[in-house]
Motif scaffolding. Structure first.
Motif, PDB file in Angstrom:
ATOM      1  N   ASP A  72       0.825  -1.204   0.000  1.00  0.00           N
ATOM      2  CA  ASP A  72       0.000   0.000   0.000  1.00  0.00           C
ATOM      3  C   ASP A  72       0.866   1.265   0.000  1.00  0.00           C
ATOM      4  N   VAL A  73       0.341   2.304  -0.638  1.00  0.00           N
ATOM      5  CA  VAL A  73       1.004   3.609  -0.656  1.00  0.00           C
ATOM      6  C   VAL A  73       0.076   4.610   0.024  1.00  0.00           C
ATOM      7  N   PRO A  74       0.532   5.313   1.069  1.00  0.00           N
ATOM      8  CA  PRO A  74      -0.338   6.251   1.792  1.00  0.00           C
ATOM      9  C   PRO A  74      -0.778   7.414   0.903  1.00  0.00           C
ATOM     10  N   PRO A  75      -1.896   8.023   1.246  1.00  0.00           N
ATOM     11  CA  PRO A  75      -2.362   9.190   0.494  1.00  0.00           C
ATOM     12  C   PRO A  75      -1.337  10.329   0.511  1.00  0.00           C
ATOM     13  N   ARG A  76      -1.307  11.092  -0.602  1.00  0.00           N
ATOM     14  CA  ARG A  76      -0.505  12.316  -0.712  1.00  0.00           C
ATOM     15  C   ARG A  76       0.993  12.073  -0.528  1.00  0.00           C
ATOM     16  N   THR A  77       1.456  10.876  -0.845  1.00  0.00           N
ATOM     17  CA  THR A  77       2.884  10.588  -0.768  1.00  0.00           C
ATOM     18  C   THR A  77       3.406  10.222  -2.148  1.00  0.00           C
ATOM     19  N   THR A  78       4.738  10.156  -2.264  1.00  0.00           N
ATOM     20  CA  THR A  78       5.400   9.792  -3.515  1.00  0.00           C
ATOM     21  C   THR A  78       6.241   8.559  -3.280  1.00  0.00           C
ATOM     22  N   THR A  79       6.129   7.598  -4.192  1.00  0.00           N
ATOM     23  CA  THR A  79       6.947   6.394  -4.094  1.00  0.00           C
ATOM     24  C   THR A  79       7.668   6.182  -5.419  1.00  0.00           C
ATOM     25  N   VAL A  80       8.948   5.824  -5.326  1.00  0.00           N
ATOM     26  CA  VAL A  80       9.780   5.677  -6.522  1.00  0.00           C
ATOM     27  C   VAL A  80      10.722   4.493  -6.346  1.00  0.00           C
ATOM     28  N   GLY A  81      11.137   3.908  -7.458  1.00  0.00           N
ATOM     29  CA  GLY A  81      12.178   2.895  -7.446  1.00  0.00           C
ATOM     30  C   GLY A  81      11.667   1.479  -7.605  1.00  0.00           C
ATOM     31  N   ASN A  82      12.619   0.545  -7.662  1.00  0.00           N
ATOM     32  CA  ASN A  82      12.343  -0.883  -7.791  1.00  0.00           C
ATOM     33  C   ASN A  82      13.260  -1.650  -6.835  1.00  0.00           C
ATOM     34  N   PRO A  83      12.687  -2.120  -5.716  1.00  0.00           N
ATOM     35  CA  PRO A  83      11.301  -1.962  -5.262  1.00  0.00           C
ATOM     36  C   PRO A  83      11.042  -0.518  -4.819  1.00  0.00           C
ATOM     37  N   ALA A  84       9.787  -0.114  -4.876  1.00  0.00           N
ATOM     38  CA  ALA A  84       9.433   1.279  -4.596  1.00  0.00           C
ATOM     39  C   ALA A  84       9.679   1.639  -3.141  1.00  0.00           C
ATOM     40  N   ARG A  85      10.158   2.870  -2.943  1.00  0.00           N
ATOM     41  CA  ARG A  85      10.350   3.400  -1.595  1.00  0.00           C
ATOM     42  C   ARG A  85       9.640   4.733  -1.479  1.00  0.00           C
ATOM     43  N   LEU A  86       9.145   5.035  -0.298  1.00  0.00           N
ATOM     44  CA  LEU A  86       8.487   6.315  -0.054  1.00  0.00           C
ATOM     45  C   LEU A  86       9.525   7.422   0.083  1.00  0.00           C
ATOM     46  N   VAL A  87       9.313   8.513  -0.638  1.00  0.00           N
ATOM     47  CA  VAL A  87      10.175   9.683  -0.489  1.00  0.00           C
ATOM     48  C   VAL A  87       9.975  10.251   0.915  1.00  0.00           C
ATOM     49  N   GLY A  88      11.077  10.446   1.626  1.00  0.00           N
ATOM     50  CA  GLY A  88      11.017  10.911   3.009  1.00  0.00           C
ATOM     51  C   GLY A  88      11.099   9.791   4.024  1.00  0.00           C
ATOM     52  N   GLY A  89      11.006   8.538   3.546  1.00  0.00           N
ATOM     53  CA  GLY A  89      11.122   7.395   4.443  1.00  0.00           C
ATOM     54  C   GLY A  89       9.776   6.828   4.872  1.00  0.00           C
ATOM     55  N   LYS A  90       9.805   5.600   5.306  1.00  0.00           N
ATOM     56  CA  LYS A  90       8.574   4.888   5.678  1.00  0.00           C
ATOM     57  C   LYS A  90       7.912   5.478   6.911  1.00  0.00           C
ATOM     58  N   GLU A  91       8.697   5.936   7.872  1.00  0.00           N
ATOM     59  CA  GLU A  91       8.138   6.421   9.137  1.00  0.00           C
ATOM     60  C   GLU A  91       7.484   7.795   8.980  1.00  0.00           C
ATOM     61  N   LYS A  92       8.142   8.703   8.253  1.00  0.00           N
ATOM     62  CA  LYS A  92       7.604  10.058   8.058  1.00  0.00           C
ATOM     63  C   LYS A  92       7.734  10.451   6.587  1.00  0.00           C
ATOM     64  N   PRO A  93       6.937   9.831   5.720  1.00  0.00           N
ATOM     65  CA  PRO A  93       7.049  10.149   4.294  1.00  0.00           C
ATOM     66  C   PRO A  93       6.662  11.591   4.008  1.00  0.00           C
ATOM     67  N   THR A  94       7.333  12.161   3.017  1.00  0.00           N
ATOM     68  CA  THR A  94       7.018  13.522   2.598  1.00  0.00           C
ATOM     69  C   THR A  94       5.626  13.565   1.987  1.00  0.00           C
ATOM     70  N   LYS A  95       4.833  14.555   2.394  1.00  0.00           N
ATOM     71  CA  LYS A  95       3.466  14.680   1.862  1.00  0.00           C
ATOM     72  C   LYS A  95       3.372  15.947   1.022  1.00  0.00           C
TER      73      LYS A  95
END
Length: 294
Positions: free
Chosen positions: A248-271
């Motif tokens: 799952d990808v949280p609302p208003r976040t950005t995920t990139v890469g293979n495997p995908a990672r959340l920009v800003g990190g999993k704990e406090k992703p950039t919104k």
């Protein structure tokens, strides 16, 4: 002032709260006919084509049914049969016209290469594939599944867009370029979503049942992204080009890469605050991604 030669249209109806859906559809259809007249005058070689496809028709539904029938026909699936099928479906369900108008406006607003509504109607295979899919989806829900699957096959053959007729697609959709888009049987795509070419919303293997992604409203999915399994992409999320998303990808976040990672990190992703499905902003996250190196 608009550039010289550009059509000077009256302002569009503002929102559904201050105008009726019929007025909005009528406004868009009037623009399409005005554009077709202008293009027929500017390019006489297209005059007959524009007359038969747009100018001879009394409504967007009739024009779209005619155009799709000619695009998707074959030696054994006649254009007249398809025209009747599309027109009957469009006229029996006003929601299909609403969705078509929303898709036209989405392409015109979000894609700088979309020079006119008529250009989208005539030439955007992502738009045409989406409208034909909606008819196939309605046939599927009416238990006319052999016909829905036959139409699905023709859409895939002609437009290189493979959307299972059971998949649920919202309105205000932009399939930008559209080549190679694959959307599986139990996938759901919300409203105001933009999807670029070679995107896959697929399953993880041979699992049955509800096995495909659920895409929230306002999501932007970049070119070549792959989202697999019954995962949720939250409202207003952004999936970077080429990403492989398995969770799952949280609302208003950005995920990139293979495997995908959340920009800003999993704990406090950039919104982000904007709706990426409408802004089409693919790269603003780069400044927040500390390990981006060339």
């Amino acid at each position: 002032m608009p550039p010289e030669g550009e059509l000077r249209y009256p302002s569009p109806p503002p929102t559904e709260s201050t105008t009726t859906i019929d007025e909005e559809a009528g406004w868009v259809w009037a623009q399409i006919k005005a554009e077709a007249r202008r293009d027929a005058e500017a390019e006489p070689a297209l005059a007959s084509y524009l007359y038969s496809t747009i100018l001879s028709h009394s409504s967007l539904e009739r024009s779209l049914a005619f155009h799709l029938g000619n695009k998707l026909c074959s030696s054994t699936l006649l254009s007249t049969l398809l025209y009747d099928l599309f027109l009957d479906t469009f006229t029996s369900d006003p929601g299909l016209r609403v969705a078509a108008v929303a898709d036209l406006r989405a392409a015109r607003a979000r894609d700088p290469a979309c020079v006119s509504f008529s250009h989208c109607l005539l030439n955007y295979k992502g738009f045409l594939a989406c409208q034909a899919h909606r008819v196939a989806h309605k046939l599927w829900n009416q238990s006319r599944r052999p016909l829905a699957l036959a139409l699905h096959s023709r859409i895939s053959d002609v437009f290189a867009v493979d959307i299972h007729p059971a998949a649920k697609i919202g309105k205000g959709i932009l399939f930008d370029h559209a080549t190679g888009v694959v959307i599986g049987e139990t996938a759901v795509v919300g409203n105001n979503v933009s999807i670029l070419h070679h995107v896959t919303l697929g399953g993880t293997g041979k699992a049955s049942g509800d096995r495909h992604p659920k895409i929230g409203d306002g999501v932007l999915i970049g070119a070549g992204a792959t989202i697999l399994g019954n995962v949720k992409i939250g409202e207003g999320a952004k999936i970077g080009a080429g990403s492989v998303v398995l969770i799952d990808v949280p609302p208003r976040t950005t995920t990139v890469g293979n495997p995908a990672r959340l920009v800003g990190g999993k704990e406090k992703p950039t919104k982000h605050e904007e709706c990426p499905g409408e802004s089409m902003d693919h790269t603003s996250f780069i400044s927040d991604w500390s390990d981006y190196i060339i």
